[in-house]
Design a protein around this motif. Structure first.
Motif, mmCIF file in Angstrom:
data_model
loop_
_atom_site.group_PDB
_atom_site.id
_atom_site.type_symbol
_atom_site.label_atom_id
_atom_site.label_comp_id
_atom_site.label_asym_id
_atom_site.label_seq_id
_atom_site.Cartn_x
_atom_site.Cartn_y
_atom_site.Cartn_z
ATOM 1 N N TRP A 210 1.000 -1.347 0.013
ATOM 2 C CA TRP A 210 -0.031 -0.165 0.061
ATOM 3 C C TRP A 210 0.949 1.060 0.047
ATOM 4 O O TRP A 210 2.006 1.332 0.602
ATOM 5 N N LYS B 2 1.453 5.504 0.520
ATOM 6 C CA LYS B 2 0.771 6.574 1.235
ATOM 7 C C LYS B 2 1.599 7.745 0.601
ATOM 8 O O LYS B 2 2.876 7.561 0.632
ATOM 9 N N ARG C 94 -1.898 10.899 2.543
ATOM 10 C CA ARG C 94 -3.353 10.344 1.940
ATOM 11 C C ARG C 94 -2.849 8.929 1.318
ATOM 12 O O ARG C 94 -1.882 8.798 0.518
ATOM 13 N N TRP C 95 -3.692 7.869 1.695
ATOM 14 C CA TRP C 95 -3.511 6.535 1.195
ATOM 15 C C TRP C 95 -4.015 6.648 -0.399
ATOM 16 O O TRP C 95 -4.907 7.292 -0.815
ATOM 17 N N ASP D 203 -5.500 5.570 -3.751
ATOM 18 C CA ASP D 203 -6.691 4.637 -4.113
ATOM 19 C C ASP D 203 -6.360 3.668 -5.120
ATOM 20 O O ASP D 203 -5.636 4.070 -6.137
ATOM 21 N N ALA E 261 -2.617 -0.419 6.449
ATOM 22 C CA ALA E 261 -2.781 0.632 5.687
ATOM 23 C C ALA E 261 -3.822 1.611 6.284
ATOM 24 O O ALA E 261 -3.888 1.911 7.501
ATOM 25 N N GLY E 262 -4.762 2.193 5.289
ATOM 26 C CA GLY E 262 -5.563 3.175 6.012
ATOM 27 C C GLY E 262 -6.444 2.639 6.927
ATOM 28 O O GLY E 262 -6.801 3.308 7.911
ATOM 29 N N GLU F 53 -4.724 2.689 10.330
ATOM 30 C CA GLU F 53 -4.793 3.947 10.840
ATOM 31 C C GLU F 53 -5.934 4.389 11.358
ATOM 32 O O GLU F 53 -6.219 5.001 12.410
ATOM 33 N N ALA F 54 -6.900 3.773 10.607
ATOM 34 C CA ALA F 54 -8.362 4.480 11.131
ATOM 35 C C ALA F 54 -8.768 3.833 12.633
ATOM 36 O O ALA F 54 -9.470 4.171 13.551
ATOM 37 N N THR G 13 -15.059 0.624 4.836
ATOM 38 C CA THR G 13 -13.711 0.861 3.865
ATOM 39 C C THR G 13 -14.379 0.252 2.546
ATOM 40 O O THR G 13 -14.946 -0.972 2.439
ATOM 41 N N PRO H 190 -7.312 -2.384 2.795
ATOM 42 C CA PRO H 190 -8.167 -1.896 1.416
ATOM 43 C C PRO H 190 -7.482 -2.474 0.334
ATOM 44 O O PRO H 190 -6.268 -3.241 0.419
#
Lengths: 155, 82
Positions: free
Chosen positions: A127, A129, A137-138, A140, B7-8, B11-12, B49, B77
């Motif tokens: 992933w 960032k 921001r990650w 997409d 990943a996101g 973090e969330a 997500t 994700p």
């Protein structure tokens, strides 16, 4: 077949990696390679990317890459494959991924190299960032990457 | 079982892993996702997500993949490497 898969923070030497695929052997007729770099002008961000951080799933990453290479082997006549993916903190211009495939003939080398990249994009657990002046921001996932991988699915 | 987040989503949740006994009646990775999402904030991120992916024992699977208490389960994700 000679397979090298590495997930690492340091940079790599493209020339040395390519040379490694034919060193000491006389049956290699073709080597196709791909190098992916960190771009500053990501479409997803309004301001230029300053830093890109790569996260991965240790253990699964190596396994997923190994599975992808194995699938390539069943589709084409290959002599060797090298896949290197960097993780950690990178900046624009840095090399991020390397795929090289050796074969007797170029058709197999070209196709397998593209296949491995397309599958890596959608199946290997990495992933990205991005950090710009606007913050982090990650990235997409892109539908075009799914489309590229789907091309290789057998009917 | 061991549950990992990346990943996101990591973090969330503010959490990269959790050890949990597979709750009774839970048989698939999709059910585990739904169960975790009911824990309130910030766990709703598991429900919200987009295109959440699952791996069981380091292989990507669908939501109907079966689970046992010895499994390593990961939620993340869609991947963005390369």
């Amino acid at each position: 077949m000679m397979v090298v898969i590495r997930v690492q923070e340091p940079d790599f030497d493209v020339g040395a990696e390519v040379a490694g695929l034919s060193a000491g052997r006389d049956d290699v007729g073709a080597i196709a390679s791909f190098v992916g770099l960190v771009r500053a002008d990501k479409a997803s961000s309004d301001s230029a990317v300053q830093v890109m951080t790569l996260e991965h799933y240790p253990g699964m990453t190596e396994k997923a890459l190994g599975d992808i290479v194995e699938q390539a082997q069943t589709r084409w006549q290959l002599l060797g494959v090298r896949v290197i993916h960097r993780v950690g903190r990178l900046v624009p211009g840095d090399r991020i991924v390397f795929v090289a495939v050796s074969a007797s003939h170029r058709g197999d080398a070209f196709a397998a190299c593209e296949f491995i990249m397309d599958y890596l994009k959608t199946r290997a657990p990495f992933w990205k960032k991005e950090e710009s002046e606007q913050g982090g921001r990650w990235v997409d996932a892109r539908e075009t990457d799914d489309t590229a991988a789907a091309r290789w699915e057998r009917p | 079982m061991k549950i990992l987040f990346f990943a996101g989503l990591r973090e969330a949740l503010g959490l990269s892993s959790e050890d949990l006994s597979l709750p009774p009646g839970m048989t698939t990775v999709g059910e585990l996702r739904a169960f975790l999402a009911t824990r309130g904030e910030p766990w709703t991120a598991l429900a919200s997500t987009k295109n959440l992916r699952f791996a069981v024992n380091q292989t990507m699977v669908g939501a109907d993949a079966p689970l046992t208490d010895d499994d390593e389960v990961a939620f993340f994700p869609p991947v963005t490497g390369g």
